[in-house]
Design an enzyme around this catalytic site. Structure first.
Site, PDB file in Angstrom:
ATOM      1  N   ASP A 186      28.465  55.543  30.228  1.00 29.09           N
ATOM      2  CA  ASP A 186      28.975  54.165  30.375  1.00 29.09           C
ATOM      3  C   ASP A 186      27.934  53.128  29.965  1.00 29.09           C
ATOM      4  O   ASP A 186      28.260  51.936  29.882  1.00 29.09           O
ATOM      5  CB  ASP A 186      29.444  53.907  31.811  1.00 29.09           C
ATOM      6  CG  ASP A 186      28.365  54.217  32.841  1.00 29.09           C
ATOM      7  OD1 ASP A 186      28.043  55.395  33.007  1.00 29.09           O
ATOM      8  OD2 ASP A 186      27.848  53.278  33.475  1.00 29.09           O
ATOM      9  N   ASN A 187      26.716  53.570  29.699  1.00 31.62           N
ATOM     10  CA  ASN A 187      25.668  52.666  29.216  1.00 31.62           C
ATOM     11  C   ASN A 187      25.391  52.860  27.727  1.00 31.62           C
ATOM     12  O   ASN A 187      24.346  52.444  27.234  1.00 31.62           O
ATOM     13  CB  ASN A 187      24.368  52.879  29.998  1.00 31.62           C
ATOM     14  CG  ASN A 187      24.494  52.432  31.444  1.00 31.62           C
ATOM     15  OD1 ASN A 187      25.323  51.597  31.770  1.00 31.62           O
ATOM     16  ND2 ASN A 187      23.681  52.995  32.318  1.00 31.62           N
TER      17      ASN A 187
END
Length: 513
Positions: free
Chosen positions: A268-269
């Site tokens: 998600d990063n």
């Protein structure tokens, strides 16, 4: 600033409105939720990036703009929103996540037609904040503002920071997650990017079997950010994935070039555009150590250590491949593309090291040379950035002990000096295989090796000063990071002082906001 020109195309394409219950946690089948910043009645501006503001089409800062920077009194044309995404965190599927501290203001188009997304970070809770408050503390906000700009000026793809402001309220955080919470000053950053789309946005739709929306999201991304893709059918999704793999590899090679350690490379990063995104427990590397991680949450496994970032990037791309499989539908292609990632990455990595050493091309025996160099760096605990700066200065009369004592974090005894002398001798022989002049070799090194990096101890000192109302160091760091390949401030081109070893918030960081 011309905030009236901010538009919101994203929510026009992917409808979903939970404004009647903005604190709802689960938002199935939805990619975004409308939500408003909490609003801070007494924000205080610490820094504003006028150059960036003019570049993206917002113009220069005016006093009345402070309200907008703090999320107050928004223009009628703005309907803020936050996006939902999923992800793998520390190797485990975490399910639905989302913008827990980020709220989009929308998108601005400059005079050249370039579009930029704008969002507040730390402006209050969203449906994706889980049990958190959506706020941010001063220390993490200063770190993101300065580091994202430092990376930009180093020439590395990144999100950028527009403004940094105190919110006027205190936020309670347990910095080391050890049961010792305390109040800290709250702050809010406005950050910008061409797009904040992540691997996790695609993972969410795939995990929920929303394949139609997954395809629409891919089409939207290709149409707006991958104009070089001109193929049709499912072949365009193959091209899409191949380019993402290369962009991601190129980004991580750039991190290796300057010694940047992200610290929390969860899926998600990971940016779908190959940008450095989400500056949390990051660090620029001081002493060279392939096993270095700045993130205490990453101990003892060191999944996101400096030397593992290429491997983790490939692992994350496997997860993206799984997410995109429903619209690509070609397992052999995905496997082949992912298996080729390693060759592409390491070839780019070694060519990057050639530039750092001043070699005009990669030769057959360079892999062995680089491996020996890595061993030397770790044994002698040499500062990564300063080592290459010193390497430029070597001539036949150089006192190697005196030169490298300045950049070592240990004692260079006779045995270590002998190893250093042998390496320099081999390095000199390798330089003789260049087909360029010594001057051109030095120029290669100077373009690849920064003179200034934004070290954690400098950020720590800066945050401490801002906490007591001083901004002298902040102003100086902003000037220094704009010219990282020049020694603008010699006092910053020194190794980390020993007094900052193992200091919480400096050498030791966590994911705490």
């Amino acid at each position: 600033m011309n905030i009236e020109n901010i538009e919101q195309p994203f929510i026009k394409i992917f409808p979903g409105d939970l404004s009647s219950n903005p604190m709802q946690r689960n938002t199935p089948k939805v990619l975004f939720s409308t939500v408003s910043p909490v609003g801070f009645p007494n924000p205080k501006l610490i820094a504003f990036n006028n150059e960036l503001s003019e570049e993206i089409g917002l113009g220069k800062f005016k006093e009345q703009d402070l309200d907008f920077l703090g999320g107050n009194n928004l223009p009628k044309n703005i309907q803020p929103y936050s996006t939902a995404y999923a992800g793998h965190q520390f190797g485990n599927w975490a399910g639905q996540l989302g913008d827990g501290r980020a709220i989009f203001a929308g998108e601005i188009t400059n005079q050249f037609g370039k579009k930029t997304e704008i969002q507040w970070k730390g402006a209050g809770a969203t449906p994706y904040s889980r049990h958190a408050d959506g706020r941010a503390v001063l220390r993490s906000s200063v770190r993101e503002y300065l580091m994202s700009e430092a990376m930009f000026h180093l020439g590395i793809p990144t999100t950028r920071a527009l403004s940094l402001a105190l919110t006027g309220e205190d936020v309670v955080r347990d910095i080391m997650y050890n049961g010792n919470p305390k109040e800290e000053k709250g702050a809010v950053v406005i950050r910008t990017a061409e797009s904040f789309l992540r691997f996790g946005h695609f993972e969410l739709m795939s995990a929920q079997r929303e394949y139609k929306t997954l395809q629409e999201l891919a089409d939207f991304t290709i149409k707006n950010y991958y104009l070089e893709i001109t193929t049709d059918g499912n072949h365009k999704y193959k091209d899409f994935f191949e380019i993402i793999c290369k962009k991601t590899a190129d980004l991580i090679v750039e991190w290796f070039r300057v010694g940047f350690v992200h610290g929390v490379m969860n899926t998600d990063n990971m940016s779908i555009l190959g940008l450095t995104i989400d500056y949390g427990p990051f660090s620029m590397m001081d002493e060279y150590d392939l096993n270095f991680t700045p993130n205490t949450t990453d101990l003892p496994g060191r999944r996101y250590a400096f030397g593992k970032q290429g491997q983790i990037a490939q692992w994350n791309l496997w997860q993206l491949a799984n997410a995109l499989h429903p619209i690509i539908q070609d397992e052999k292609f995905l496997e082949k593309t992912l298996n080729e990632f390693g060759d592409y990455f390491w070839n780019a990595h070694d060519n990057m090291l050639c530039q750092k050493f001043g070699f005009d091309k990669l030769l057959k025996n360079d892999e062995e040379f680089f491996t020996n160099w890595q061993g030397l760096m770790q044994e002698l605990q040499l500062d990564y950035t300063l080592f290459f700066n010193q390497l430029e200065k070597i001539n036949e009369k150089t006192d190697l002990k005196a030169l490298f004592d300045e950049v070592s974090y240990t004692i260079l005894d006779n045995e270590r000096i002998l190893k250093l002398e042998l390496f320099i001798k081999n390095y000199s022989k390798r330089l003789e295989e260049n087909s360029i002049s010594k001057k051109d070799s030095i120029e290669l090194m100077q373009k690849a090796n920064p003179k200034f990096i934004l070290r954690n101890y400098l950020l720590f000192e800066c945050i401490e000063e801002i906490n007591i109302g001083k901004t002298d160091l902040l102003d100086k760091l902003i000037l220094a990071l704009k010219n990282p390949y020049q020694e603008t401030f010699p006092e910053f081109s020194k190794k980390r002082p020993a007094k900052y070893d193992n200091i919480i918030g400096c050498s030791t960081l966590s994911c705490s906001s």
